[in-house]
Design a protein around this motif. Structure first.
Motif, short mmCIF file in Angstrom:
data_model
loop_
_atom_site.label_atom_id
_atom_site.label_comp_id
_atom_site.label_asym_id
_atom_site.label_seq_id
_atom_site.Cartn_x
_atom_site.Cartn_y
_atom_site.Cartn_z
N VAL A 80 -31.84 -7.52 135.10
CA VAL A 80 -32.64 -6.59 134.29
C VAL A 80 -33.86 -7.30 133.71
CG1 VAL A 80 -32.66 -5.26 132.15
CG2 VAL A 80 -30.77 -5.01 133.73
N ILE A 81 -33.67 -8.49 133.18
CA ILE A 81 -34.78 -9.25 132.60
C ILE A 81 -35.80 -9.62 133.67
CG2 ILE A 81 -35.40 -11.44 131.52
CD1 ILE A 81 -32.74 -11.20 129.94
N LEU A 82 -35.33 -10.09 134.82
CA LEU A 82 -36.26 -10.46 135.89
C LEU A 82 -37.05 -9.26 136.40
CD1 LEU A 82 -34.21 -13.03 138.00
CD2 LEU A 82 -36.17 -13.48 136.53
N CYS A 83 -36.38 -8.14 136.56
CA CYS A 83 -37.10 -6.94 137.01
C CYS A 83 -38.11 -6.47 135.97
CB CYS A 83 -36.10 -5.83 137.33
SG CYS A 83 -35.17 -6.11 138.83
N TYR A 88 -43.72 -5.98 134.45
CA TYR A 88 -44.73 -6.22 133.43
C TYR A 88 -45.90 -7.03 133.98
CZ TYR A 88 -46.97 -7.80 129.16
OH TYR A 88 -47.89 -8.08 128.19
N PHE A 89 -45.60 -8.11 134.69
CA PHE A 89 -46.68 -8.98 135.16
C PHE A 89 -47.38 -8.47 136.40
CE2 PHE A 89 -44.54 -12.40 132.66
CZ PHE A 89 -45.60 -12.64 131.81
N PHE A 90 -46.66 -7.84 137.28
CA PHE A 90 -47.26 -7.43 138.54
C PHE A 90 -47.53 -5.94 138.64
CE2 PHE A 90 -44.94 -11.37 139.59
CZ PHE A 90 -46.04 -12.14 139.92
N SER A 91 -47.09 -5.19 137.66
CA SER A 91 -47.35 -3.75 137.54
C SER A 91 -47.03 -2.97 138.80
CB SER A 91 -48.81 -3.51 137.17
OG SER A 91 -49.07 -4.07 135.92
#
Length: 95
Positions: A80-83, A88-91
């Motif tokens: 969940v955190i990685l996704c 967030y970073f790659f939108s």
């Protein structure tokens, strides 16, 4: 339900939680949440079985259920955190 039944339930649900959490790495968000919830259920059943076992032979199964439940929750939480970080970073959506 006797401690033996709770220990076996904890171990079974813990194995399912770990499996679902690993599968959640490639499937949509629902599977991540399902892996975390089943892991929490396994941890609760494992704790209850350990408390009720009185150091009998079934405490090994209860500890196995507790450990697999913790592993399932951890893997699900990490996914969940990685996704969330990737979105967030790659939108872009992962689903």
């Amino acid at each position: 339900m006797q401690p033996k039944g709770k220990a076996i339930a904890s171990m079974s649900v813990g194995i399912v939680a770990t499996s679902i959490s690993v599968i959640a790495m490639i499937l949509p968000f629902f599977w991540m949440v399902a892996g975390i919830l089943t892991g929490v259920i396994a941890v609760i059943c494992g704790i209850i079985a350990i408390v009720l076992s009185n150091r009998s032979l079934h405490s090994g199964r209860a500890v196995a259920g507790l450990v697999t439940g913790i592993v399932g929750c951890s893997i699900g939480g990490i996914v969940v955190i990685l996704c969330s970080v990737l979105v967030y970073f790659f939108s872009f959506s992962l689903m």
